[in-house]
Design a protein around this motif. Structure first.
Motif, mmCIF file in Angstrom:
data_model
loop_
_atom_site.group_PDB
_atom_site.id
_atom_site.type_symbol
_atom_site.label_atom_id
_atom_site.label_comp_id
_atom_site.label_asym_id
_atom_site.label_seq_id
_atom_site.Cartn_x
_atom_site.Cartn_y
_atom_site.Cartn_z
ATOM 1 N N GLU A 1 0.820 -1.204 0.000
ATOM 2 C CA GLU A 1 0.000 0.000 0.000
ATOM 3 C C GLU A 1 0.859 1.261 0.000
ATOM 4 O O GLU A 1 1.699 1.458 0.868
ATOM 5 C CB GLU A 1 -0.903 0.012 1.239
ATOM 6 N N PHE A 2 0.645 2.095 -1.010
ATOM 7 C CA PHE A 2 1.386 3.342 -1.190
ATOM 8 C C PHE A 2 2.904 3.124 -1.114
ATOM 9 O O PHE A 2 3.652 4.005 -0.687
ATOM 10 C CB PHE A 2 0.942 4.402 -0.179
ATOM 11 N N ALA A 3 3.341 1.933 -1.514
ATOM 12 C CA ALA A 3 4.775 1.603 -1.583
ATOM 13 C C ALA A 3 5.461 1.711 -0.227
ATOM 14 O O ALA A 3 6.618 2.104 -0.138
ATOM 15 C CB ALA A 3 5.486 2.503 -2.607
ATOM 16 N N LEU A 4 4.749 1.312 0.839
ATOM 17 C CA LEU A 4 5.278 1.536 2.182
ATOM 18 C C LEU A 4 5.297 0.253 3.009
ATOM 19 O O LEU A 4 4.605 0.129 4.013
ATOM 20 C CB LEU A 4 4.445 2.613 2.889
ATOM 21 N N SER A 5 6.107 -0.720 2.588
ATOM 22 C CA SER A 5 6.319 -1.928 3.391
ATOM 23 C C SER A 5 7.491 -2.703 2.822
ATOM 24 O O SER A 5 7.544 -2.931 1.611
ATOM 25 C CB SER A 5 5.081 -2.823 3.386
ATOM 26 N N PRO A 6 8.429 -3.158 3.668
ATOM 27 C CA PRO A 6 9.539 -3.965 3.172
ATOM 28 C C PRO A 6 9.176 -5.435 2.965
ATOM 29 O O PRO A 6 9.981 -6.201 2.457
ATOM 30 C CB PRO A 6 10.592 -3.830 4.283
ATOM 31 N N THR A 7 7.937 -5.835 3.340
ATOM 32 C CA THR A 7 7.557 -7.246 3.241
ATOM 33 C C THR A 7 6.585 -7.538 2.110
ATOM 34 O O THR A 7 6.420 -8.694 1.721
ATOM 35 C CB THR A 7 6.904 -7.714 4.552
ATOM 36 N N GLY A 8 5.897 -6.525 1.584
ATOM 37 C CA GLY A 8 4.839 -6.743 0.612
ATOM 38 C C GLY A 8 3.467 -6.771 1.255
ATOM 39 O O GLY A 8 2.486 -7.204 0.647
ATOM 40 N N PHE A 9 3.369 -6.262 2.487
ATOM 41 C CA PHE A 9 2.121 -6.224 3.243
ATOM 42 C C PHE A 9 1.111 -5.298 2.562
ATOM 43 O O PHE A 9 1.423 -4.175 2.203
ATOM 44 C CB PHE A 9 2.414 -5.709 4.655
ATOM 45 N N ASN A 10 -0.118 -5.819 2.368
ATOM 46 C CA ASN A 10 -1.172 -4.986 1.787
ATOM 47 C C ASN A 10 -2.534 -5.537 2.230
ATOM 48 O O ASN A 10 -2.937 -6.615 1.797
ATOM 49 C CB ASN A 10 -1.077 -4.969 0.262
ATOM 50 N N VAL A 11 -3.228 -4.795 3.098
ATOM 51 C CA VAL A 11 -4.520 -5.278 3.600
ATOM 52 C C VAL A 11 -5.614 -5.158 2.545
ATOM 53 O O VAL A 11 -6.642 -5.832 2.639
ATOM 54 C CB VAL A 11 -4.952 -4.528 4.873
ATOM 55 N N GLY B 1 11.353 -3.643 11.029
ATOM 56 C CA GLY B 1 12.396 -2.625 11.040
ATOM 57 C C GLY B 1 13.778 -3.176 10.730
ATOM 58 O O GLY B 1 14.584 -2.503 10.074
ATOM 59 N N ARG B 2 14.048 -4.406 11.185
ATOM 60 C CA ARG B 2 15.370 -4.996 10.923
ATOM 61 C C ARG B 2 15.617 -5.212 9.432
ATOM 62 O O ARG B 2 16.772 -5.187 8.986
ATOM 63 C CB ARG B 2 15.516 -6.321 11.681
ATOM 64 N N LEU B 3 14.548 -5.450 8.671
ATOM 65 C CA LEU B 3 14.718 -5.752 7.251
ATOM 66 C C LEU B 3 15.360 -4.602 6.486
ATOM 67 O O LEU B 3 16.057 -4.820 5.495
ATOM 68 C CB LEU B 3 13.361 -6.100 6.627
ATOM 69 N N ALA B 4 15.103 -3.372 6.920
ATOM 70 C CA ALA B 4 15.609 -2.199 6.188
ATOM 71 C C ALA B 4 16.878 -1.623 6.803
ATOM 72 O O ALA B 4 17.338 -0.558 6.376
ATOM 73 C CB ALA B 4 14.536 -1.127 6.117
ATOM 74 N N ALA B 5 17.476 -2.325 7.756
ATOM 75 C CA ALA B 5 18.617 -1.771 8.488
ATOM 76 C C ALA B 5 19.786 -1.409 7.577
ATOM 77 O O ALA B 5 20.500 -0.430 7.824
ATOM 78 C CB ALA B 5 19.079 -2.758 9.560
#
Length: 474
Positions: A127-137, A405-409
């Motif tokens: 959603e709106f390109a805002l997740s490092p996992t591909g999360f989209n409700v 948060g760790r994914l984007a460290a």
């Protein structure tokens, strides 16, 4: 000739050019794979088969006439659903824009059209390109072709999954804090976050414009180089690109790294990596050394400062763009996305101005300490193994935030610095999911990173491995 899905971008372009395969045949197989595998991994937003077939026929007719073909002629591609094509819905992965139809086409899609590529449709994103996992409700989670209990990475989730599952040989994504590199690493493909300002952003939905970049996700560094040849360069509609030089992305792909030096930073970039990730990094560096590169040890500066400044810039820019919707339509955001955006509205202008004014000096300091006299820096793309979807969606919010948060460290700071970064698959962790290293270069050193990635891939086959269930369709 059959099984075209096994070919990469360059191989497909070469096959069309020499008549080994028709563009129509490539398009039909890619469309079938998008229609069959796309739903399995929730990778596709919209397919445009008739548009693709019409473009494929035009390429085949041009070749039959003896016309000069573009460098991507006949290659079927699909792209993240935030790149505008006039007349086609561009959701940005959101509920708010589910019916948005742009009246302009993005510069990068225009350039791919001019190079002869086929545009088969749009791909899933967070959603709106805002997740490092591909999360989209709103549209569901992007799923990994390696194991659907895991995410495909974000926010360019569909691009990563589509390339990994060989639905298309290449796709464009965008990267504001790692959104090309995360899905590349998590899906086992190659992804380039270009130097900021090298590729125009005109006609792309923004998240944080001074951090945003557009780049390719492909099987190989060579394929990424071919796509960069088509999309990079100045555009008068995007002032940030005007100083960008014309670069030769393919000329240096010789497989030899003699004369190049690679920095291996300690401290932050080593301390946060798990032991199995550290072991894979050691293995990948051995291959680069075998290719002729010299390795040197370096020490990074205070990364807490770099990450904090990046966070200020991102928060302020994205909350500014979303201010009206956050006020008038808060219910149309997922809780996770809204919670990430709202703090930006409370940051004072002085903090944002300070973060922008410090950018040049912080970048010089990072280059001087982390890269030193080297040509590039080697580090993990992700410091940990790919987490499951359950780990990033279930449980206390603070635990989820810590995992995400760790994914984007190791990625988000690079966007603040504006530097190019190439993510390259380099093996698998104990959970069976891919891992990757990234190479970070000086401004406009994108071709040097591609040279190193290509040399690594000539000596390994991680980029060529096919996820289970993604072979020939029945």
């Amino acid at each position: 000739m059959s099984g075209f899905f096994t070919l990469g971008v360059v191989e497909m372009a070469d096959a069309v050019a020499d008549g080994s395969v028709s563009s129509e045949a490539l398009a039909e197989e890619a469309l079938q794979r998008l229609e069959t595998l796309g739903p399995r991994y929730n990778a596709v937003m919209q397919i445009e088969p008739e548009r693709a077939r019409e473009a494929a026929r035009a390429v085949d007719l041009a070749r039959a006439r003896g016309d000069k073909l573009g460098p991507l002629a006949g290659v079927p591609l699909a792209h993240k659903d935030l790149l505008y094509r006039a007349g086609r819905v561009a959701t940005g992965g959101s509920l708010i824009r589910k019916d948005f139809v742009p009246d302009v086409t993005s510069s990068v899609l225009e350039r791919l059209d001019a190079a002869g590529a086929l545009d088969l449709g749009s791909l899933h994103l967070a959603e709106f390109a805002l997740s490092p996992t591909g999360f989209n409700v709103h549209y569901g989670h992007g799923l990994s072709p390696w194991n659907t209990a895991y995410g495909a990475g974000g926010s360019s989730s569909g691009s990563g999954a589509a390339v990994a599952a060989r639905m298309v040989p290449g796709a464009l994504g965008s990267d504001t804090g790692g959104s090309i590199r995360h899905p590349s690493a998590m899906c086992g493909v190659t992804g380039l976050k270009p130097t900021h300002g090298l590729v125009p952003l005109y006609g792309a939905m923004p998240l944080a414009p001074s951090l945003d970049t557009i780049g390719p996700l492909t099987r190989t560094a060579r394929d990424a180089a071919r796509m960069m040849t088509a999309i990079a360069g100045p555009d008068p509609r995007d002032g940030a690109t005007l100083p960008a030089p014309r670069l030769d992305f393919e000329g240096g792909l010789k497989g030899d790294l003699k004369g190049l030096t690679i920095a291996v930073p300690s401290g932050y970039y080593r301390e946060l990596a798990t032991p199995e990730i550290a072991a894979l990094m050691d293995d990948s560096r051995a291959v680069l050394k075998d290719a002729g590169a010299q390795l040197i040890e370096t020490s990074p500066p205070d990364m807490a400062l770099v990450n904090a400044l990046m966070q200020v810039v991102m928060l302020v820019e994205m909350s500014t763009l979303h201010r009206r919707w956050l006020t008038e339509r808060p219910q149309d955001y997922s809780l996770q996305v809204r919670a990430r955006m709202l703090p930006g509205l409370a940051l004072p202008a002085t903090r944002y101005a300070e973060a922008l004014m410090m950018r040049a000096s912080v970048t010089r300091d990072w280059l001087a300490t982390t890269m030193g006299a080297a040509d590039m820096v080697h580090m993990p793309t992700l410091p940990v193994a790919v987490p499951s979807i359950a780990e990033t969606t279930a449980g206390p919010p603070e635990d989820i935030a810590a995992v995400v948060g760790r994914l984007a460290a190791f990625t988000r700071g690079i966007n603040y610095l504006g530097l190019p970064s190439l993510s390259v698959p380099c093996g698998f962790t104990a959970n069976g999911l891919p891992a990757a290293f990234q190479l970070v270069g000086r401004p406009y050193a994108d071709p040097v990173l591609l040279k190193a990635g290509d040399a690594y891939q000539r000596r390994t086959d991680f980029h060529a491995l096919l996820p289970p269930g993604c072979g020939a369709l029945a």
